[in-house]
Design an enzyme around this catalytic site. Sequence first.
Site, PDB file in Angstrom:
ATOM      1  N   GLY A  49     -19.393   8.373   1.746  1.00 30.40           N
ATOM      2  CA  GLY A  49     -20.185   7.138   1.684  1.00 30.40           C
ATOM      3  C   GLY A  49     -19.658   6.106   0.707  1.00 30.40           C
ATOM      4  CG  ASP A  51     -18.660   0.880   0.613  1.00 31.60           C
ATOM      5  OD1 ASP A  51     -18.715   1.589   1.642  1.00 31.60           O
ATOM      6  OD2 ASP A  51     -19.650   0.308   0.142  1.00 31.60           O
ATOM      7  CG  HIS A  74       2.101  -8.088  -5.846  1.00 28.95           C
ATOM      8  ND1 HIS A  74       2.357  -7.189  -6.851  1.00 28.95           N
ATOM      9  CD2 HIS A  74       1.689  -7.353  -4.777  1.00 28.95           C
ATOM     10  CE1 HIS A  74       2.119  -5.960  -6.396  1.00 28.95           C
ATOM     11  NE2 HIS A  74       1.702  -6.040  -5.150  1.00 28.95           N
ATOM     12  CG  HIS A 142       6.034  -6.547  -3.003  1.00 31.32           C
ATOM     13  ND1 HIS A 142       6.425  -5.292  -2.591  1.00 31.32           N
ATOM     14  CD2 HIS A 142       4.672  -6.486  -3.112  1.00 31.32           C
ATOM     15  CE1 HIS A 142       5.364  -4.526  -2.466  1.00 31.32           C
ATOM     16  NE2 HIS A 142       4.284  -5.218  -2.773  1.00 31.32           N
ATOM     17  CG  ASP A 196       7.228  -0.018  -6.987  1.00 35.27           C
ATOM     18  OD1 ASP A 196       6.606   1.019  -6.704  1.00 35.27           O
ATOM     19  OD2 ASP A 196       7.535  -0.883  -6.135  1.00 35.27           O
ATOM     20  CG  HIS A 371       6.868  -0.396  -2.479  1.00 34.28           C
ATOM     21  ND1 HIS A 371       6.256  -0.726  -3.668  1.00 34.28           N
ATOM     22  CD2 HIS A 371       5.925  -0.518  -1.514  1.00 34.28           C
ATOM     23  CE1 HIS A 371       4.982  -1.033  -3.424  1.00 34.28           C
ATOM     24  NE2 HIS A 371       4.761  -0.915  -2.121  1.00 34.28           N
TER      25      HIS A 371
END
Length: 558
Positions: A49, A51, A74, A142, A196, A371
């Site tokens: 339930g 979100d 970004h 990106h 990243d 990426h």
Amino acid sequence: MSKKNIDKLLIFALGGVGEIGKNMYCVQYANDIIVIDSGLKFPEEDMLGIDIVIPDIGYLTENRDKVRGIIITHGHEDHIGGLPYVLKHLNVPLYATKLTMGLIEAKLKEANLLGTTNRILINSESVLPLGVLTATFFKTNHSIPDSVGVALDTPEGVVVHTGDFKFDQTPVNEQYADLHRMAEIGKKGVLALLSDSTNAERPGYTGSERGVGIEIEEVFRKAKQRVVIATFASNIHRVQQVFDAAAATNRKVTVIGRSMVNVVSIASELGYLHIPDGMLIEPEEVNKLAADRVVILSTGSQGEPMSALTRMARSTHRKIDILPGDTVIIAATPIPGNERYVGRTVDELMRIGAHVIYGPGSVTGVHVSGHGSQEELKLMLNLMKPKYFIPIHGEYRMLRQHAILAETVGIPKEDIFMCDIGDTVEIQNGAARKGSKVQSGNILIDGLGVGDVGNIVLRDRKLLSQDGILVVVVTLSKQDGKILSGPDIISRGFVYVRESEGLLEEANRIVTNTLTKLMNENVNEWASLKTNVKDVLGRFLYEQTRRRPMILPIIMEV
């Protein structure tokens, strides 16, 4: 003799390490904290339930007078989606590039925060003094324009956060990654690099977005009927390529799905999307044109149950039906965990008779990642030459792989820090070590409730979803403690009442006997009565059915 610093530099993540999503990274020196990104992630399967999930910002709200601002790298949801919730509790200046700010403003408007949020536009040339820290920026590639990396000048040295990046030598919007600036930063000396790790497990290089445009145009040319293309709304380069391919093949485009409509309108208004005059049509006009003159640009590349593509696949979309012979392109890779939803949508589209292009198994080239793969991650490490390395943005195995890559380019193992959310890396007088943890975790959002659904509520939901619920209602007399009415037993999701009359009658008898026995022994506190009923009834039902429903005794006195 050089003066020794008594203050420490702290680097920590409140989200985005050991997970995909809810990115939030913090750099603190003495009384100044800079926050980089404020994202969300989608709930895991056991979060019934829920979100969305955002980072726990308890540490930041406790130290609100030290937070100098939030810098956004970004405009993807996993970097901006938490802002409407975070800014309610942490009203600090917000720094973002033009397109990113446009996407954020749409969110803040919905949350009634536009008037109260101090928004400051930046670009790759900006210099921001933030307390004793100074932020500068560098352009990156990106899957969304206006992405930047951040270099924070601190009294200990420069800390670099790459943002999400790849090295695309032929970017669609000609926004090239600023290799010169990155090399300059590296030449001056980088104390710590946060980079990243999303594609750290992928060898080689990530393909150029330009190649995707060529493939999309080829599919448009070959398609005999309508083309439906689903992609991430925020992948504006991809959206631009859809319009370019439509122009080259003389097709009109209609846009469906709330987030796609929003992004297309914001990006074209700000000049990041170029749509030829007369190309956009309303969904209602689709059936008036020849089938080979139409492109439908849609959300739903992740098979989300309520998305436009899924509704079209189930023939429940109000305006558009997919017909046998239509071509459907799913131009995205499933986020881990969504593979089943995507598979289900593909099945439903194929049942209709559509020609579906998806995933690596069919036509390759309709999607590339935003990426960098292993060779690009090594290039970033070699450009920055950091003293210390902290892999970020990825699940643990990705961070681990990125750490191994860093060792191959010469960073000593002891100078690489693998962090979980809340772990701090302390740097003092040039020496780094793991520090104490700060408050961190998940805040669960269910409807309008922020953080009011915790582990106990989730556990109850899980129980209810597995074995159902039994409510036992009894009315007792205040004077003599006798049962006046009941017990009435109501079952939901446990057994079908009509077929289990014997079981429920026996349960009824057990409750009556238990209550009578307790009251004869002068036990009349409600808590004891309820606990005894739950225990006795729970044991009986488990013996009979091997199920453990939630038992709720309701006792009333008259």
